[in-house]
Design a protein around this motif. Structure first.
Motif, PDB file in Angstrom:
ATOM      1  N   UNK A   3       0.817  -1.208   0.000  1.00 29.27           N
ATOM      2  CA  UNK A   3       0.000   0.000   0.000  1.00 29.27           C
ATOM      3  C   UNK A   3       0.850   1.256   0.000  1.00 29.27           C
ATOM      4  N   UNK A   4       1.848   1.282   0.867  1.00 27.68           N
ATOM      5  CA  UNK A   4       2.692   2.469   0.995  1.00 27.68           C
ATOM      6  C   UNK A   4       4.155   2.052   1.151  1.00 27.68           C
ATOM      7  N   UNK A   5       4.986   2.339   0.177  1.00 28.59           N
ATOM      8  CA  UNK A   5       6.406   1.975   0.273  1.00 28.59           C
ATOM      9  C   UNK A   5       7.092   2.526   1.516  1.00 28.59           C
ATOM     10  N   UNK A   6       6.577   3.657   2.082  1.00 27.13           N
ATOM     11  CA  UNK A   6       7.231   4.230   3.259  1.00 27.13           C
ATOM     12  C   UNK A   6       7.197   3.260   4.432  1.00 27.13           C
ATOM     13  N   UNK A   7       6.175   2.382   4.486  1.00 28.25           N
ATOM     14  CA  UNK A   7       6.119   1.386   5.548  1.00 28.25           C
ATOM     15  C   UNK A   7       7.312   0.419   5.437  1.00 28.25           C
ATOM     16  N   UNK A  55     -10.914   4.439  -1.121  1.00 21.79           N
ATOM     17  CA  UNK A  55      -9.882   5.358  -0.644  1.00 21.79           C
ATOM     18  C   UNK A  55      -8.492   4.888  -1.062  1.00 21.79           C
ATOM     19  N   UNK A  56      -8.257   3.594  -0.957  1.00 24.58           N
ATOM     20  CA  UNK A  56      -6.960   3.055  -1.371  1.00 24.58           C
ATOM     21  C   UNK A  56      -6.750   3.269  -2.867  1.00 24.58           C
ATOM     22  N   UNK A  57      -7.806   3.028  -3.634  1.00 27.03           N
ATOM     23  CA  UNK A  57      -7.719   3.211  -5.087  1.00 27.03           C
ATOM     24  C   UNK A  57      -7.431   4.666  -5.437  1.00 27.03           C
ATOM     25  N   UNK A  67      -2.698  10.303   2.654  1.00 26.05           N
ATOM     26  CA  UNK A  67      -3.703  10.395   3.715  1.00 26.05           C
ATOM     27  C   UNK A  67      -4.831   9.402   3.472  1.00 26.05           C
ATOM     28  N   UNK A  68      -5.319   9.312   2.236  1.00 30.42           N
ATOM     29  CA  UNK A  68      -6.396   8.371   1.914  1.00 30.42           C
ATOM     30  C   UNK A  68      -6.006   6.944   2.300  1.00 30.42           C
ATOM     31  N   UNK A  69      -4.791   6.549   1.937  1.00 31.78           N
ATOM     32  CA  UNK A  69      -4.361   5.173   2.167  1.00 31.78           C
ATOM     33  C   UNK A  69      -4.167   4.900   3.654  1.00 31.78           C
TER      34      UNK A  69
END
Length: 305
Positions: free
Chosen positions: A120-124, A244-246, A261-263
């Protein structure tokens, strides 16, 4: 750890952001610590006179980092998450080479050891790999240890700036899915207190993840509490976590970082949420010795401010 693990000299890097000032305030309130702030020469941030301030040209300057870290027992990294993983790892490398006893990498947020989050988020994944890098350094440098801190969302900050999409001025709220998913959140001040407790318990907190918390809540519970404390009926809209993820991914693909923020909201508050860290919190609570807070009390303080 040498010297029985005692931590006295503490340096914080990134003390001028959203979280940094609260950690700095907590450190300065502990008389056992001698506190130093590391800042870039270009920064316009100001700091309390009780803290020594060291300025360096850039966080990319490893030699300058090592010089600043030498003599420090602990280094707390609160540099912005937008800073590259290579730069974050360089800070950890400098801490290890300078002989720092405890390094706290820039986790501070959601649980990052879940591979589902990485997609979902590469920052994770970046944050997880930063901690892994610190763990690898601990294997190579005797006396160097690390602690990563999982906090969940920053409750008071997120509510004040509208990150959770509860508008304190307009009395509007966006509820994701059923609104019944449990989420772990922590106030900025409680994160600061947790850092102090970690450094005061170096043996118990070495080379591990520590979870801290103010409380768990659901969006529906927050809405009810806000309506009670504002004595108003709020206007509520509803959002779907999958949508929201989309939309978040589409926005990020265009360089629009509101998609982040949405994700995050979908990940933390959708019906398939991954933001309930109660198990980890329960294991860490005995070490930190910090009492559980409650939604009503904290919310009153946020609204008062």
């Amino acid at each position: 750890m040498s010297n029985s693990g005692t931590i006295k000299n503490v340096l914080i890097i990134g003390a001028g952001g959203n979280l940094g000032p609260s950690i700095l305030t907590a450190l300065l309130s502990e008389p056992k610590f001698v506190v130093t702030v590391l800042s870039r020469e270009s920064s316009t941030s100001t700091f309390p006179s009780a803290a020594q301030v060291i300025k360096i040209p850039s966080y990319d300057d490893k030699a300058a980092l090592i010089k600043a870290f030498t003599g420090q027992d602990a280094v707390i990294n609160v540099v912005a998450g937008s800073v590259s993983r290579a730069a974050q790892n360089r800070i950890a490398d400098a801490a290890a080479e300078a002989g720092v006893k405890r390094y706290i990498p820039n986790e501070f947020g959601s649980e990052t050891r879940n591979p589902a989050a990485w997609a979902l988020l590469p920052i994770f994944e970046d944050k997880y790999l930063q901690t892994k890098h610190a763990a690898d350094l601990a294997e190579k440098h005797p006396g160097f240890t690390w602690t990563s801190v999982i906090t969940g969302g920053f409750f008071d900050w997120g509510l004040k700036v509208g990150f959770y999409r509860f508008d304190l001025k307009q009395h509007t709220a966006s509820i994701i899915d059923s609104g019944n998913a449990q989420a772990t959140v922590t106030t900025l001040a409680r994160i600061g207190d947790s850092i102090v407790s970690i450094l005061l318990h170096p043996a118990e907190t070495a080379n591990r993840y520590i979870y801290t918390q103010s409380f768990n809540y659901t969006q529906n519970e927050l809405l009810a509490a806000l309506e009670k404390h504002t004595n108003a009926k709020w206007t509520v809209t509803h959002a779907n976590s999958d949508e929201l993820i989309k939309s978040g991914k589409a926005a990020l693909a265009k360089g629009d970082f509101s998609g982040f923020q949405d994700i995050i909201l979908a990940y933390n508050h959708g019906d398939e949420a991954h933001a309930n860290h109660e198990k980890g919190v329960a294991e860490s609570r005995a070490i930190l010795g910090l009492p559980k807070q409650d939604l009503d009390t904290v919310l009153k303080e946020v609204l008062k401010a």
